[in-house]
Scaffold this motif. Structure first.
Motif, PDB file in Angstrom:
ATOM      1  N   ARG A  74     -20.775 -32.522  29.819  1.00 28.33           N
ATOM      2  CA  ARG A  74     -20.519 -33.447  30.917  1.00 28.33           C
ATOM      3  C   ARG A  74     -21.848 -33.993  31.422  1.00 28.33           C
ATOM      4  NH1 ARG A  74     -15.924 -34.058  33.348  1.00 28.33           N
ATOM      5  NH2 ARG A  74     -16.965 -34.556  35.327  1.00 28.33           N
ATOM      6  N   LEU A  75     -21.788 -35.187  32.003  1.00 27.96           N
ATOM      7  CA  LEU A  75     -22.984 -35.849  32.507  1.00 27.96           C
ATOM      8  C   LEU A  75     -23.255 -35.343  33.921  1.00 27.96           C
ATOM      9  CD1 LEU A  75     -25.084 -38.013  31.700  1.00 27.96           C
ATOM     10  CD2 LEU A  75     -23.653 -39.699  32.850  1.00 27.96           C
ATOM     11  N   VAL A  76     -23.951 -34.218  34.018  1.00 28.75           N
ATOM     12  CA  VAL A  76     -24.287 -33.605  35.296  1.00 28.75           C
ATOM     13  C   VAL A  76     -25.768 -33.272  35.298  1.00 28.75           C
ATOM     14  CG1 VAL A  76     -21.967 -32.682  35.697  1.00 28.75           C
ATOM     15  CG2 VAL A  76     -23.621 -31.338  34.399  1.00 28.75           C
ATOM     16  N   PHE A 110     -19.646 -42.555  31.137  1.00 29.47           N
ATOM     17  CA  PHE A 110     -20.526 -42.779  32.276  1.00 29.47           C
ATOM     18  C   PHE A 110     -19.789 -42.950  33.611  1.00 29.47           C
ATOM     19  CE2 PHE A 110     -22.901 -44.142  28.547  1.00 29.47           C
ATOM     20  CZ  PHE A 110     -24.058 -43.415  28.714  1.00 29.47           C
ATOM     21  N   LYS A 111     -18.469 -43.122  33.550  1.00 32.42           N
ATOM     22  CA  LYS A 111     -17.700 -43.164  34.787  1.00 32.42           C
ATOM     23  C   LYS A 111     -16.998 -41.838  35.028  1.00 32.42           C
ATOM     24  CE  LYS A 111     -14.215 -45.817  37.299  1.00 32.42           C
ATOM     25  NZ  LYS A 111     -13.276 -46.988  37.243  1.00 32.42           N
ATOM     26  N   ARG A 146     -17.779 -39.169  33.179  1.00 36.21           N
ATOM     27  CA  ARG A 146     -18.827 -38.197  32.863  1.00 36.21           C
ATOM     28  C   ARG A 146     -18.413 -37.171  31.800  1.00 36.21           C
ATOM     29  NH1 ARG A 146     -23.028 -38.395  36.583  1.00 36.21           N
ATOM     30  NH2 ARG A 146     -22.628 -39.761  38.363  1.00 36.21           N
ATOM     31  N   ASN A 147     -17.448 -37.513  30.980  1.00 30.09           N
ATOM     32  CA  ASN A 147     -17.025 -36.627  29.904  1.00 30.09           C
ATOM     33  C   ASN A 147     -17.764 -37.003  28.618  1.00 30.09           C
ATOM     34  OD1 ASN A 147     -15.149 -35.175  31.484  1.00 30.09           O
ATOM     35  ND2 ASN A 147     -13.623 -36.792  31.197  1.00 30.09           N
ATOM     36  N   ILE A 148     -18.990 -36.536  28.481  1.00 30.18           N
ATOM     37  CA  ILE A 148     -19.817 -36.919  27.352  1.00 30.18           C
ATOM     38  C   ILE A 148     -19.243 -36.380  26.038  1.00 30.18           C
ATOM     39  CG2 ILE A 148     -22.105 -36.704  26.320  1.00 30.18           C
ATOM     40  CD1 ILE A 148     -22.070 -38.559  28.655  1.00 30.18           C
TER      41      ILE A 148
END
Length: 320
Positions: A65-67, A280-281, A283-285
């Motif tokens: 995830r994008l964190v 990117f919205k 955040r599930n890379i």
């Protein structure tokens, strides 16, 4: 003992210019020169293309995830299993196929007509060719903003022209469910047509004029000369440019993103745009990476089938 008449200080014979030893030395030198020329160009490809591709494939099997402080866990094929039940993703894939096929075919038809026109000896031919390249030279974002103004339902010139002809002049081209995708397809054709035109024009100029003259002397009409001389000569170029155009069109992002952002109601949600929003919205890379892997595999399979059919048809024609 030395044989009679032999010189004790005679040097060993040198290999001739055509000896195997000298040839192998020259081949090694050529390979080193080729490697010195190729390696600088391979480094950016490896860093900017191959490495991100490998990383993307690896992320597709994780829950990344994008964190700020990501912690990845290997989840196997869980992301791909989720994709099978994601109807929104497959709807975007269907829309992307309609978009890519329509834009590619219309680009080919429009570019072929324009290339034949530019190759016919028009006056001010140089200026005409420069004007034909203008859409290709414009950044996609600028093109999208320009066409937003053209499609504007209130002050757009397109509705003004329609109103002057007595037709409905209040059409919201980019926000209407029935017109959004066709309107975006028109923009895609307009943007990509110059590149295809230049490629086909270069192919037309390589066709010997004697072939057309011989066909004319045999009484062939213009259409017959096109089908018997022009099109067979352009077939390899058409196969290459349509394959590349399909890849570029299927991977389109910036143009549609600025025009509609995938709306209205997902009618113009292309798969690359859907994947971008997921990454990117939401955040599930990892999930978005799985989408990218599926899209790459499907496009490669489709292109392989298309190229195989074209090469098989060409080989059949040569045998006949």
């Amino acid at each position: 003992m030395l044989a009679a008449g032999a010189r004790p200080d005679a040097p060993a014979p040198r290999p001739s210019r055509g000896s195997p030893r000298r040839r192998s030395g020259l081949e090694r030198a050529r390979r080193r020169e080729a490697a010195a020329l190729v390696i600088p160009s391979l480094i950016p490809i490896l860093v900017l293309s191959v490495a991100p591709l490998i990383i993307g494939v690896a992320l597709a099997f994780t829950d990344a995830r994008l964190v700020r402080n990501p912690e990845y866990t290997f989840v196997g094929t869980e992301n791909f299993a989720r994709l099978l039940d994601n109807s929104f993703f497959w709807d975007s894939f269907r829309i992307g196929m309609v978009w890519a096929v329509s834009v590619t075919l219309l680009q080919l038809l429009a570019a072929l007509g324009l290339a034949l026109l530019l190759n016919s000896g028009l006056r001010m031919q140089g200026l005409t060719r420069v004007l034909a390249l203008i859409p290709w030279a414009m950044p996609p974002v600028v093109v999208a903003i320009m066409w937003q103004m053209i499609y504007s339902p209130n002050a757009g010139p397109l509705n003004a022209v329609l109103g002057g002809m007595g037709l409905p002049d209040d059409i919201n081209w980019l926000a209407d469910f029935s017109t959004a995708l066709p309107a975006v397809i028109v923009v895609g054709v307009w943007v990509g047509m110059p590149q295809t035109t230049v490629t086909l024009l270069a192919g037309l100029q390589q066709i010997p004029e004697e072939l057309h003259e011989a066909a004319s002397m045999d009484g062939a009409s213009a259409w017959r000369r096109f089908t018997a001389v022009t099109w067979p000569s352009l077939r390899p170029i058409v196969t290459s440019i349509t394959s590349l155009n399909f890849i570029w069109n299927f991977n389109s992002f910036s143009l549609v993103y600025v025009l509609t952002e995938g709306g209205p109601g997902g009618r113009t949600m292309l798969p690359m745009l859907f994947t971008y929003l997921e990454a990117f919205k939401n955040r599930n890379i990892g999930y978005a990476a799985a989408m990218g892997v599926v899209l790459v595999v499907v496009v490669v399979i489709l292109l392989a089938v298309y190229l195989w059919s074209q090469f098989r048809e060409d080989s059949t024609e040569r045998k006949g």
